[in-house]
Enzyme design. Structure first.
Site, PDB file in Angstrom:
ATOM      1  N   CYS A  12      76.399  -1.597  35.840  1.00  0.00           N
ATOM      2  CA  CYS A  12      75.385  -1.889  34.825  1.00  0.00           C
ATOM      3  C   CYS A  12      75.926  -2.845  33.764  1.00  0.00           C
ATOM      4  CB  CYS A  12      74.889  -0.604  34.180  1.00  0.00           C
ATOM      5  SG  CYS A  12      73.988   0.442  35.339  1.00  0.00           S
ATOM      6  N   HIS A  39      70.477   3.602  38.342  1.00  0.00           N
ATOM      7  CA  HIS A  39      70.935   4.095  37.040  1.00  0.00           C
ATOM      8  C   HIS A  39      69.857   3.800  36.002  1.00  0.00           C
ATOM      9  CE1 HIS A  39      75.539   3.917  38.091  1.00  0.00           C
ATOM     10  NE2 HIS A  39      74.826   4.664  38.928  1.00  0.00           N
ATOM     11  N   CYS A  89      78.125   1.934  33.187  1.00  0.00           N
ATOM     12  CA  CYS A  89      79.172   1.851  34.205  1.00  0.00           C
ATOM     13  C   CYS A  89      79.481   0.378  34.476  1.00  0.00           C
ATOM     14  CB  CYS A  89      78.721   2.559  35.486  1.00  0.00           C
ATOM     15  SG  CYS A  89      77.470   1.645  36.394  1.00  0.00           S
ATOM     16  N   GLU A 129      69.841   2.219  33.286  1.00  0.00           N
ATOM     17  CA  GLU A 129      69.782   0.829  32.809  1.00  0.00           C
ATOM     18  C   GLU A 129      69.048  -0.058  33.807  1.00  0.00           C
ATOM     19  OE1 GLU A 129      72.422   2.814  33.092  1.00  0.00           O
ATOM     20  OE2 GLU A 129      73.988   2.336  31.639  1.00  0.00           O
TER      21      GLU A 129
HETATM   22 ZN   LIG Z   1      75.326   2.208  35.686  1.00  0.00          ZN
END
Ligand SMILES: [Zn+2]
Length: 190
Positions: free
Chosen positions: A113, A74, A110, A76
């Site tokens: 993260c 992701h 999410c 992040e």
């Molecule tokens: Zn994430």
């Protein structure tokens, strides 16, 4: 990548990085949206982010899940790895740097993260739209504010910046063909 991330933006004057002014938020989020757009153009979930320490971008990322075929990449996570690399290259203690680093991201982090950010003691997250399916900052779970005494530190979120635009980008992505994505319309029963 053709975008210059090094230039400072006009209107920067605040000395408290954990209370960014609206000009600061506008400037950093513009860059996060640029990253998100790049993700969309590359067939990735359109999420872009920056990690800013002391008015300097130490990490920037966009979703790379399809490209890397790694579900954990992701935006992040990509940006966090860059911050850690910067710390190594500059002989800095990452714990010291991360607890003064602000994350600017186009979509609510999410659960995965949000948990990583808490463990790494990021103090503030500024984000665009809600992540209704996987959001870890209030939508599904509330990891920044939950009482989790042995799991990092709570952090603050500022949400809603250019949210409609961020949602539109997600909708555009989910409408288009994406050979690597699971069938998003089908709910799994298990
Ligand atoms: Zn994430």
């Amino acid at each position: 990548m053709g975008t210059e991330y090094e230039e400072s933006f006009p209107g920067e004057k605040s000395t408290n990085h954990f209370q960014p002014s609206s000009e600061e938020i506008q400037g950093w989020m513009q860059r996060a949206f640029d990253m998100s757009k790049e993700a969309l153009e590359n067939g990735e979930v359109p999420v872009g982010c920056l990690m800013v320490y002391n008015n300097e971008i130490l990490g920037k990322g966009r979703n790379e899940v399809n490209e890397t075929k790694n579900a954990t990449r992701h935006a992040e996570m990509v940006a966090l790895d860059q911050v850690l690399e910067w710390c190594r290259d500059n002989g800095r203690d990452s714990r010291e740097v991360l607890d003064q680093t602000v994350l600017y991201v186009t979509v609510e982090p999410c659960i995965m993260c949000a948990g990583a950010l808490r463990l790494l003691k990021i103090p503030l997250v500024v984000y665009g739209c809600k992540n209704e399916r996987f959001g870890g900052c209030g939508s599904v779970l509330n990891i920044p504010e939950d009482e989790l005494p042995h799991t990092g530190t709570p952090y603050k979120c500022i949400s809603g910046y250019r949210a409609e635009e961020a949602v539109e980008m997600l909708k555009t992505f989910y409408k288009q063909e994406n050979p690597n994505a699971p069938k998003s319309k089908v709910r799994k029963k298990d």
